[in-house]
Design a protein around this motif. Sequence first.
Motif, short mmCIF file in Angstrom:
data_model
loop_
_atom_site.label_atom_id
_atom_site.label_comp_id
_atom_site.label_asym_id
_atom_site.label_seq_id
_atom_site.Cartn_x
_atom_site.Cartn_y
_atom_site.Cartn_z
N ALA B 138 80.75 50.13 -15.48
CA ALA B 138 79.92 49.95 -14.28
C ALA B 138 79.66 51.30 -13.65
CB ALA B 138 80.62 49.03 -13.28
N TRP B 139 78.44 51.49 -13.16
CA TRP B 139 78.08 52.69 -12.40
C TRP B 139 77.65 52.24 -11.01
CZ3 TRP B 139 77.08 51.97 -17.50
CH2 TRP B 139 77.37 53.01 -18.39
N SER B 140 78.19 52.91 -9.99
CA SER B 140 77.79 52.63 -8.60
C SER B 140 77.35 53.93 -7.96
CB SER B 140 78.97 52.09 -7.78
OG SER B 140 79.42 50.87 -8.29
N ARG B 141 76.21 53.88 -7.29
CA ARG B 141 75.79 55.05 -6.52
C ARG B 141 75.79 54.67 -5.04
NH1 ARG B 141 70.47 58.98 -7.04
NH2 ARG B 141 71.87 60.55 -7.85
N LEU B 142 76.58 55.42 -4.27
CA LEU B 142 76.62 55.23 -2.82
C LEU B 142 75.82 56.34 -2.17
CD1 LEU B 142 80.42 54.38 -2.32
CD2 LEU B 142 78.50 52.82 -2.72
N VAL B 143 75.16 55.99 -1.07
CA VAL B 143 74.37 56.95 -0.31
C VAL B 143 74.90 56.99 1.11
CG1 VAL B 143 72.05 57.62 0.44
CG2 VAL B 143 72.34 56.31 -1.69
N ALA B 144 75.30 58.18 1.56
CA ALA B 144 75.69 58.35 2.97
C ALA B 144 74.50 58.97 3.68
CB ALA B 144 76.93 59.23 3.09
N ARG B 145 73.88 58.16 4.52
CA ARG B 145 72.67 58.62 5.20
C ARG B 145 73.03 59.68 6.23
NH1 ARG B 145 70.65 53.80 7.98
NH2 ARG B 145 72.86 53.32 8.03
N GLY B 146 72.25 60.76 6.25
CA GLY B 146 72.50 61.85 7.20
C GLY B 146 72.29 61.39 8.64
N VAL B 147 72.98 62.06 9.56
CA VAL B 147 72.81 61.73 10.97
C VAL B 147 71.51 62.35 11.45
CG1 VAL B 147 73.83 61.96 13.27
CG2 VAL B 147 75.30 61.72 11.25
N GLU B 148 70.67 61.52 12.09
CA GLU B 148 69.35 62.04 12.50
C GLU B 148 69.43 62.67 13.88
OE1 GLU B 148 67.03 58.52 11.93
OE2 GLU B 148 67.58 58.60 9.82
#
Lengths: 131, 148
Positions: B138-148
Motif C-alpha cells: 500500500a502507498w499513502s500520500r499525506l498532504v499537510a496544507r501550509g498555514v495561509e
Amino acid sequence: MRPGDQLPVQTFRITRADLVRYAGAALDFNPIHWSDRVATKVGLPGVIAHGMLTMALVGRAVCAWAGRSDAIIDYSVRFTRPVVVPDDDTGTEIAVTAVVKSVEDGTARLDLTATCGDEKILAQARATVRH
Amino acid sequence: MPLDQSFLGRTYPPTPPYEVGREKIREFATAIGSTDEAYHDVDAARALGHPDLVAPPTFPMVFTWAAGNVLIYDPELGLDFSRVVHGEQRYSYTRPVYAGDRLVCVVMVEDIMSRAGNDFLTTRTEVKTDAGELVFTAWSRLVARGVE
C-alpha cells in the motif's frame, strides 16, 4: 469488458450516519468527519466524508462491474475535492463511471471517474481487475 | 515547517501481526454498504474458492493506518497533523486478504517534499503474512496544507 467500453453509472448515497458507521468500522476518528466545529476551524466547508470511504464505495462499483468480490489487483486514487456531507436525512450522493482502457490475459485496466454534484472528487483513479 | 528530509528512505521495524477477524470484515463490509456474500458468508466464500471470508479491497486501512503512526506522530518529522489531508492511496495486491490472515506491516518513507508551502509525505507499506508471504503493498500520500 472490451477496450473503450463505458461502464454503467453507479451511485452511492452518503449520510452523516454512514460517516459515523465508517469511522467506527475503520477506526478513523478524525473529527473533520463528524464535527462541523472542527471541520470549519481547519478551513473546510463542513464535515467531509473519509477519503477512504469514497475509495471503498468506488471499489464496490469496480467489483460490481467485474462481477467478483476479489476483482481488484491494483487500485489507486488521488483525492482532489472533499465530499461535504450535510447534517440532514438525505446527505449527498456520489456517482461513479469507468472506461475500459485495455484488456489482456483475463485482466482489464479501468480509468475511473467519481463525481459529487458537478465536481470530480478523484483524479488519476485507476484499477486493474480480474474479470 | 518543512518535514525533516533525513526521514527519507527510513524503514520501520515489522509490526506485531494483525489477525484479520471474520466479524471485523463483516462490520467493515456493512459500513461501506456491501452485502457481497464473499464478505459475509463463509460457506459462500469457500464455494467461490476462497479459504475463508474475503476482505474488501480497502479493508487494510483498519490496521495499516496504525502501523504508520510511529512515523507520522514522530515529533522529529515535523508533520502538523491538524492540517493533514489524505492526498493519494494505492493498493497492489498479490492476493486478497482473508479472515484468519496474520498480517505484518513494514512501513517505509518513500518520498518527502514541499511544494507551494504544502508538505507531502509518501509511505509504502509492505504487508506479509507472519509466514512471510507478500499479500499486498500500500502507498499513502499525506498532504499537510501550509498555514495561509
